[in-house]
Design a protein around this motif. Structure first.
Motif, short mmCIF file in Angstrom:
data_model
loop_
_atom_site.label_atom_id
_atom_site.label_comp_id
_atom_site.label_asym_id
_atom_site.label_seq_id
_atom_site.Cartn_x
_atom_site.Cartn_y
_atom_site.Cartn_z
N ASP A 354 0.91 -1.06 0.02
CA ASP A 354 -0.41 -0.28 -0.15
C ASP A 354 0.71 1.55 -0.16
OD1 ASP A 354 -1.94 1.44 0.20
OD2 ASP A 354 -2.88 1.22 2.68
N PRO A 355 1.48 1.21 -1.33
CA PRO A 355 2.04 2.93 -1.37
C PRO A 355 1.71 4.32 -0.76
CG PRO A 355 2.33 1.95 -3.08
CD PRO A 355 1.05 0.97 -2.72
N SER A 356 2.26 4.25 0.20
CA SER A 356 1.55 6.00 0.53
C SER A 356 1.07 7.05 -0.24
CB SER A 356 2.93 7.12 1.63
OG SER A 356 4.20 7.11 0.39
N GLN A 357 -0.03 7.73 0.12
CA GLN A 357 -0.83 8.27 -0.97
C GLN A 357 0.09 9.25 -2.35
OE1 GLN A 357 -3.50 12.28 0.17
NE2 GLN A 357 -4.87 10.57 0.90
N GLY A 358 -0.27 8.73 -3.00
CA GLY A 358 0.50 9.59 -4.10
C GLY A 358 2.21 9.27 -4.78
N VAL A 359 2.14 8.99 -3.81
CA VAL A 359 3.89 8.64 -4.29
C VAL A 359 4.19 7.12 -4.23
CG1 VAL A 359 6.17 8.73 -3.28
CG2 VAL A 359 4.23 10.66 -2.87
N ASP A 360 4.66 6.50 -5.57
CA ASP A 360 4.77 5.49 -5.99
C ASP A 360 6.36 4.94 -5.75
OD1 ASP A 360 4.89 2.31 -6.42
OD2 ASP A 360 3.65 2.69 -8.15
N PRO A 361 6.40 4.53 -4.58
CA PRO A 361 8.48 4.27 -4.80
C PRO A 361 8.77 3.29 -6.18
CG PRO A 361 7.16 2.97 -3.05
CD PRO A 361 6.04 3.78 -3.38
N ASN A 362 7.93 2.48 -6.26
CA ASN A 362 8.68 1.28 -7.69
C ASN A 362 8.19 1.61 -8.66
OD1 ASN A 362 8.28 -0.93 -5.28
ND2 ASN A 362 5.68 -0.12 -5.54
N ASP A 363 8.90 0.71 -9.41
CA ASP A 363 9.52 0.80 -10.74
C ASP A 363 9.07 -0.64 -11.16
OD1 ASP A 363 10.37 1.02 -13.23
OD2 ASP A 363 12.67 1.89 -12.32
N TYR A 364 8.06 -0.68 -11.94
CA TYR A 364 7.60 -1.78 -12.47
C TYR A 364 7.87 -1.97 -14.44
CZ TYR A 364 4.08 -0.20 -8.83
OH TYR A 364 3.17 -0.20 -7.56
N HIS A 365 8.80 -1.42 -14.89
CA HIS A 365 9.97 -1.63 -16.28
C HIS A 365 10.80 -3.59 -15.54
CE1 HIS A 365 9.74 2.34 -16.68
NE2 HIS A 365 9.70 1.56 -17.81
N LEU A 366 10.57 -4.20 -16.36
CA LEU A 366 11.10 -5.34 -16.20
C LEU A 366 12.44 -5.54 -16.18
CD1 LEU A 366 8.69 -7.60 -17.62
CD2 LEU A 366 8.55 -7.28 -15.36
N GLN A 367 13.01 -6.54 -15.60
CA GLN A 367 14.50 -6.14 -15.70
C GLN A 367 15.24 -7.44 -16.72
OE1 GLN A 367 17.30 -7.20 -11.75
NE2 GLN A 367 15.07 -6.72 -10.40
#
Length: 396
Positions: A354-367
């Motif tokens: 549940d990322p904090s509101q409005g800020v996504d810490p992730n990068d969903y590009h694939l390695q």
């Protein structure tokens, strides 16, 4: 929004569907896309009836009250324009809306308050056409006159015979209080591709909610941390024509459905209430429920496979195909059996669901070496998920 229904109606309604399928198809009027308006809008304060072009050369506008685009009128927004919306104002579109940002110069709709529900979004119930490309749309969903939250982009044509073309591409919809994109009633032809939609809803609200006759494509979108369902397809429990029939492919869906709660958690993808669809190559990660094909969907006309299911949350692994769903694991699916099994290998995936509101810490590009690469249904793409090895995928 979530919708409860009585399963006992399913058999009767499916019988009616079989009868109505024998009827002659009704003719439909399709609204052609308009040419951009040439009338320049140089005043930097916006409200009331509006048509013409918001100019790159002006740059920043302030919207101090509701804006109404009348029937047959067009509001055209050039690249690089920023609109700061105040006073819980909203766009009401009966005519045509064209937003033409670019990758280098996107358009921005936002509120100086920088918080959820600060303005009313795009209320396009009677619109002739809507086209939004390369736009940031932040903090929408402010309450209507009755105090209910509004969707960020809402379209509900009055007649099922009026087909409205809705194009939403390469845009960001972030931190609204209700549905991100909601299409209700009539015939809406959708082209929803390569968007990033995140943190939509509070305790309810779906990222993409398509109902009552929507057709088209939802593809290559990144959908994260929605309160409810990420992609919902429905027709109606009583009005069986026109049917919703949408191709849903190559979306990356992460951490959806938790804020609605255990009573009716959200899904990554839901086919419900007599909807048809083709559901392939979607990457479903850390969602409360995965792919739910409800018994009252038009089950014979919902096809699916080549979907990828992974979770780091042991308690939700049993929900990839939730209990009560007609949907079953397919031989072409990739299904993780533990946190260490079949990790899709995002560039970055934090432990939180549940990322904090409005800020996504992730990068969903694939390695490189991701198990999602080269495992898709090639009818749609050789890869699974929104970020693909070719030039078709998400550009964010």
């Amino acid at each position: 929004m979530s919708n409860s229904f009585t399963r006992a109606l399913g058999g009767l309604a499916l019988g009616l569907l079989a009868l109505t399928s024998c009827k002659k198809t009704e003719s439909l009027s399709i609204t052609a896309a308009p040419q951009p308006s040439s009338h320049p809008i140089t005043s930097t304060t916006l409200s009331g009836n509006l048509k013409g072009t918001l100019l790159s050369s002006v740059g920043t506008y302030t919207m101090s009250g509701d804006v109404h685009v009348a029937l047959k009128d067009t509001l055209y927004v050039q690249k690089g324009v920023t609109i700061n919306v105040t006073n819980n104002s909203a766009f009401f579109v009966d005519g045509n809306l064209i937003v033409e940002g670019t990758a280098a110069s996107p358009v921005t709709f936002t509120s100086p308050l920088n918080k959820k529900g600060s303005w009313g979004g795009f209320q396009c119930d009677s619109a002739q056409s809507v086209s939004i490309k390369w736009a940031h749309i932040n903090y929408a969903g402010g309450p209507n006159a009755t105090g209910s939250p509004r969707g960020t982009i809402r379209i509900a044509p009055k007649s099922p015979k009026q087909h409205i073309k809705v194009t939403i591409q390469d845009s960001w919809l972030l931190s609204g209080t209700d549905d991100g994109i909601s299409l209700f009633g009539g015939g809406v032809v959708v082209d929803i591709q390569r968007n990033t939609i995140g943190d939509e809803g509070t305790t309810d609200g779906d990222a993409i909610n398509l109902k009552s006759g929507a057709t088209g494509v939802v593809a290559y979108n990144v959908l994260w941390n929605g309160a409810g369902t990420a992609i919902k397809l429905e027709t109606s429990p009583t009005v069986l024509y026109p049917q919703t029939n949408v191709t849903v492919n190559n979306n990356t869906i992460v951490a959806s459905g938790y804020r609605r709660g255990a009573g009716e958690p959200g899904r990554a993808i839901s086919a419900d209430k007599f909807a048809q669809g083709a559901i392939f190559n979607n990457l479903i990660v850390n969602d409360y429920y995965g792919l739910d094909i409800n018994p009252v969907a038009d089950v014979k006309n919902v096809i699916y496979g080549y979907n990828y299911f992974y979770t780091a949350v042991d308690s939700t692994r049993k929900n990839f195909y939730p209990a009560g769903s007609i949907g079953k694991p397919q031989p072409t699916d990739i299904i993780s059996t533990s946190k260490t099994d079949k990790d899709p290998m995002f560039v970055k995936l934090s432990a939180t669901t549940d990322p904090s509101q409005g800020v996504d810490p992730n990068d969903y590009h694939l390695q490189a070496g991701s198990p999602a690469k080269g495992k898709g249904n090639p009818t749609y793409n050789n890869d699974i998920g929104a970020y693909t090895s070719d030039d078709k995928g998400n550009k964010h």
